[in-house]
Motif scaffolding. Structure first.
Motif, mmCIF file in Angstrom:
data_model
loop_
_atom_site.group_PDB
_atom_site.id
_atom_site.type_symbol
_atom_site.label_atom_id
_atom_site.label_comp_id
_atom_site.label_asym_id
_atom_site.label_seq_id
_atom_site.Cartn_x
_atom_site.Cartn_y
_atom_site.Cartn_z
ATOM 1 N N PHE A 1 0.832 -1.203 0.000
ATOM 2 C CA PHE A 1 0.000 0.000 0.000
ATOM 3 C C PHE A 1 0.869 1.257 0.000
ATOM 4 C CE2 PHE A 1 -2.417 3.359 2.037
ATOM 5 C CZ PHE A 1 -3.675 3.256 1.451
ATOM 6 N N VAL A 2 1.851 1.291 0.902
ATOM 7 C CA VAL A 2 2.724 2.463 1.020
ATOM 8 C C VAL A 2 3.543 2.654 -0.256
ATOM 9 C CG1 VAL A 2 4.723 3.386 2.281
ATOM 10 C CG2 VAL A 2 2.789 2.417 3.531
ATOM 11 N N CYS A 3 4.024 1.575 -0.824
ATOM 12 C CA CYS A 3 4.802 1.653 -2.064
ATOM 13 C C CYS A 3 3.952 2.243 -3.194
ATOM 14 C CB CYS A 3 5.307 0.265 -2.435
ATOM 15 S SG CYS A 3 6.361 0.231 -3.889
ATOM 16 N N SER A 4 2.718 1.761 -3.306
ATOM 17 C CA SER A 4 1.818 2.259 -4.340
ATOM 18 C C SER A 4 1.516 3.743 -4.152
ATOM 19 C CB SER A 4 0.522 1.449 -4.334
ATOM 20 O OG SER A 4 -0.403 1.995 -5.238
ATOM 21 N N ALA B 1 1.056 -8.736 -10.274
ATOM 22 C CA ALA B 1 0.856 -8.308 -11.667
ATOM 23 C C ALA B 1 0.812 -6.783 -11.746
ATOM 24 C CB ALA B 1 -0.434 -8.917 -12.219
ATOM 25 N N CYS B 2 0.163 -6.162 -10.784
ATOM 26 C CA CYS B 2 0.112 -4.687 -10.754
ATOM 27 C C CYS B 2 1.509 -4.104 -10.597
ATOM 28 C CB CYS B 2 -0.788 -4.205 -9.621
ATOM 29 S SG CYS B 2 -2.548 -4.423 -9.922
ATOM 30 N N PHE B 3 2.287 -4.682 -9.672
ATOM 31 C CA PHE B 3 3.657 -4.192 -9.499
ATOM 32 C C PHE B 3 4.492 -4.432 -10.756
ATOM 33 C CE2 PHE B 3 3.444 -4.253 -4.660
ATOM 34 C CZ PHE B 3 3.427 -2.869 -4.581
ATOM 35 N N GLY B 4 4.265 -5.551 -11.435
ATOM 36 C CA GLY B 4 4.976 -5.815 -12.688
ATOM 37 C C GLY B 4 4.654 -4.772 -13.742
ATOM 38 N N GLY B 5 3.382 -4.475 -13.903
ATOM 39 C CA GLY B 5 2.970 -3.445 -14.860
ATOM 40 C C GLY B 5 3.521 -2.081 -14.504
ATOM 41 N N ALA B 6 3.494 -1.752 -13.229
ATOM 42 C CA ALA B 6 4.028 -0.462 -12.788
ATOM 43 C C ALA B 6 5.534 -0.402 -13.035
ATOM 44 C CB ALA B 6 3.716 -0.243 -11.305
ATOM 45 N N PHE B 7 6.231 -1.506 -12.774
ATOM 46 C CA PHE B 7 7.679 -1.542 -12.975
ATOM 47 C C PHE B 7 8.034 -1.300 -14.441
ATOM 48 C CE2 PHE B 7 11.599 -3.870 -13.946
ATOM 49 C CZ PHE B 7 12.480 -3.215 -13.093
ATOM 50 N N VAL B 8 7.314 -1.971 -15.335
ATOM 51 C CA VAL B 8 7.597 -1.828 -16.768
ATOM 52 C C VAL B 8 7.370 -0.388 -17.222
ATOM 53 C CG1 VAL B 8 6.801 -2.496 -19.080
ATOM 54 C CG2 VAL B 8 7.203 -4.243 -17.345
ATOM 55 N N THR B 9 6.270 0.210 -16.803
ATOM 56 C CA THR B 9 5.993 1.584 -17.246
ATOM 57 C C THR B 9 6.946 2.574 -16.603
ATOM 58 O OG1 THR B 9 4.224 1.760 -15.594
ATOM 59 C CG2 THR B 9 3.579 1.178 -17.834
ATOM 60 N N LEU B 10 7.305 2.338 -15.337
ATOM 61 C CA LEU B 10 8.297 3.219 -14.704
ATOM 62 C C LEU B 10 9.654 3.073 -15.375
ATOM 63 C CD1 LEU B 10 7.462 2.902 -10.913
ATOM 64 C CD2 LEU B 10 7.341 4.970 -12.300
ATOM 65 N N LEU B 11 9.989 1.859 -15.759
ATOM 66 C CA LEU B 11 11.251 1.619 -16.460
ATOM 67 C C LEU B 11 11.273 2.384 -17.788
ATOM 68 C CD1 LEU B 11 13.884 -0.024 -16.220
ATOM 69 C CD2 LEU B 11 12.744 -1.818 -17.524
ATOM 70 N N LEU B 12 10.194 2.294 -18.535
ATOM 71 C CA LEU B 12 10.103 3.016 -19.806
ATOM 72 C C LEU B 12 10.278 4.523 -19.600
ATOM 73 C CD1 LEU B 12 9.379 3.221 -22.856
ATOM 74 C CD2 LEU B 12 6.989 3.366 -22.130
ATOM 75 N N VAL C 1 -3.249 -1.333 -6.373
ATOM 76 C CA VAL C 1 -2.556 -1.948 -5.241
ATOM 77 C C VAL C 1 -3.108 -1.389 -3.924
ATOM 78 C CG1 VAL C 1 -0.297 -2.164 -4.110
ATOM 79 C CG2 VAL C 1 -0.493 -2.415 -6.593
ATOM 80 N N GLN C 2 -3.517 -0.127 -3.934
ATOM 81 C CA GLN C 2 -3.987 0.506 -2.702
ATOM 82 C C GLN C 2 -5.276 -0.139 -2.171
ATOM 83 O OE1 GLN C 2 -3.974 4.764 -3.575
ATOM 84 N NE2 GLN C 2 -2.080 4.448 -4.703
ATOM 85 N N PRO C 3 -6.377 -0.164 -2.920
ATOM 86 C CA PRO C 3 -7.585 -0.771 -2.352
ATOM 87 C C PRO C 3 -7.468 -2.270 -2.127
ATOM 88 C CG PRO C 3 -7.966 -0.182 -4.649
ATOM 89 C CD PRO C 3 -6.627 0.397 -4.259
ATOM 90 N N ASN D 1 -4.801 -4.043 -1.286
ATOM 91 C CA ASN D 1 -4.017 -4.355 -0.098
ATOM 92 C C ASN D 1 -4.588 -3.737 1.171
ATOM 93 O OD1 ASN D 1 -1.451 -6.040 -0.697
ATOM 94 N ND2 ASN D 1 -1.898 -4.786 -2.493
ATOM 95 N N ALA D 2 -5.366 -2.680 1.042
ATOM 96 C CA ALA D 2 -6.081 -2.170 2.221
ATOM 97 C C ALA D 2 -7.080 -3.220 2.686
ATOM 98 C CB ALA D 2 -6.787 -0.858 1.890
ATOM 99 N N GLU D 3 -7.777 -3.818 1.743
ATOM 100 C CA GLU D 3 -8.721 -4.870 2.109
ATOM 101 C C GLU D 3 -7.998 -6.077 2.676
ATOM 102 O OE1 GLU D 3 -12.377 -7.559 0.651
ATOM 103 O OE2 GLU D 3 -12.146 -5.513 -0.019
ATOM 104 N N LEU D 4 -6.897 -6.447 2.087
ATOM 105 C CA LEU D 4 -6.140 -7.596 2.582
ATOM 106 C C LEU D 4 -5.630 -7.339 4.003
ATOM 107 C CD1 LEU D 4 -4.993 -10.380 2.022
ATOM 108 C CD2 LEU D 4 -3.015 -9.275 0.955
ATOM 109 N N ALA D 5 -5.193 -6.125 4.269
ATOM 110 C CA ALA D 5 -4.692 -5.788 5.609
ATOM 111 C C ALA D 5 -5.785 -5.895 6.665
ATOM 112 C CB ALA D 5 -4.096 -4.382 5.607
ATOM 113 N N VAL D 6 -6.994 -5.465 6.336
ATOM 114 C CA VAL D 6 -8.067 -5.553 7.337
ATOM 115 C C VAL D 6 -8.567 -6.982 7.502
ATOM 116 C CG1 VAL D 6 -8.802 -3.165 7.044
ATOM 117 C CG2 VAL D 6 -9.957 -4.958 5.764
ATOM 118 N N ARG D 7 -8.238 -7.843 6.571
ATOM 119 C CA ARG D 7 -8.614 -9.254 6.702
ATOM 120 C C ARG D 7 -7.615 -10.044 7.530
ATOM 121 N NH1 ARG D 7 -12.407 -11.552 3.140
ATOM 122 N NH2 ARG D 7 -13.332 -10.007 1.761
#
Length: 171
Positions: free
Chosen positions: A51-54, A114-125, A155-157, A159-165
């Motif tokens: 969440f914080v990373c996103s 998968a979200c982090f992978g997509g973000a990594f590729v676009t940030l790399l570009l 990633v934010q919503p 993992n926020a849901e995952l954290a409360v679970r």
């Protein structure tokens, strides 16, 4: 506004006293204990880190959208603002779509990765273009920015849901 009556003030003081007793003897500051409990809860730190990373990525990208767009050849602030708004919309739409998917499938980890992978590729570009002073076609920059929002934002919503679970830690 008028000051409270004596009976209203007495009632408020009694309420505050009862409330503080329920918190363990008068301590209104429960944050340190709550934070400790959360940080020691199994399964809480990983979603918190995601969440914080996103949040960090989307905030930094938002802060530098104007400079990125100017390097891509956009000079009018209204156009740059519109592209920045598109980035925010991509964050929201990606979040709605992927969080809905995760709600149905409970596939938190694969979707987050998968979200982090997509973000990594676009940030790399975008980062390679910035670092090597490569001028990308404006459409590529816009597409990368929108793809980044649609991949980093969910990633934010999720993992926020995952954290409360996460099961609460034993006191």
């Amino acid at each position: 506004p008028t000051p409270p009556t004596a009976s209203a003030e007495k009632h408020a003081a009694e309420h505050d006293l009862e409330y503080s007793k329920g918190l363990g003897g008068g301590a209104f500051l429960t944050f340190p204990d709550t934070a400790k409990q959360l940080l020691t809860t199994s399964g809480f730190l990983q979603p918190l880190a995601a969440f914080v990373c996103s949040i960090g990525v989307t905030n930094v990208v938002s802060a530098f959208t104007s400079e990125t767009m100017q390097r891509a050849g956009f000079m009018r602030e209204t156009v740059i603002d519109g592209i920045g708004a598109g980035f925010q919309v991509a964050i929201m739409l990606g979040g709605v779509v992927l969080a809905s998917y995760v709600d149905q499938t409970k596939r938190y980890k694969p979707v987050t990765l998968a979200c982090f992978g997509g973000a990594f590729v676009t940030l790399l570009l975008l980062g390679v273009a910035e670092g090597y002073q490569v001028t990308l076609h404006p459409a590529v920059v816009i597409a990368a920015l929108l793809a980044l929002g649609a991949s980093a934002g969910p990633v934010q919503p999720i993992n926020a849901e995952l954290a409360v679970r996460a099961p609460p830690a034993a006191p």
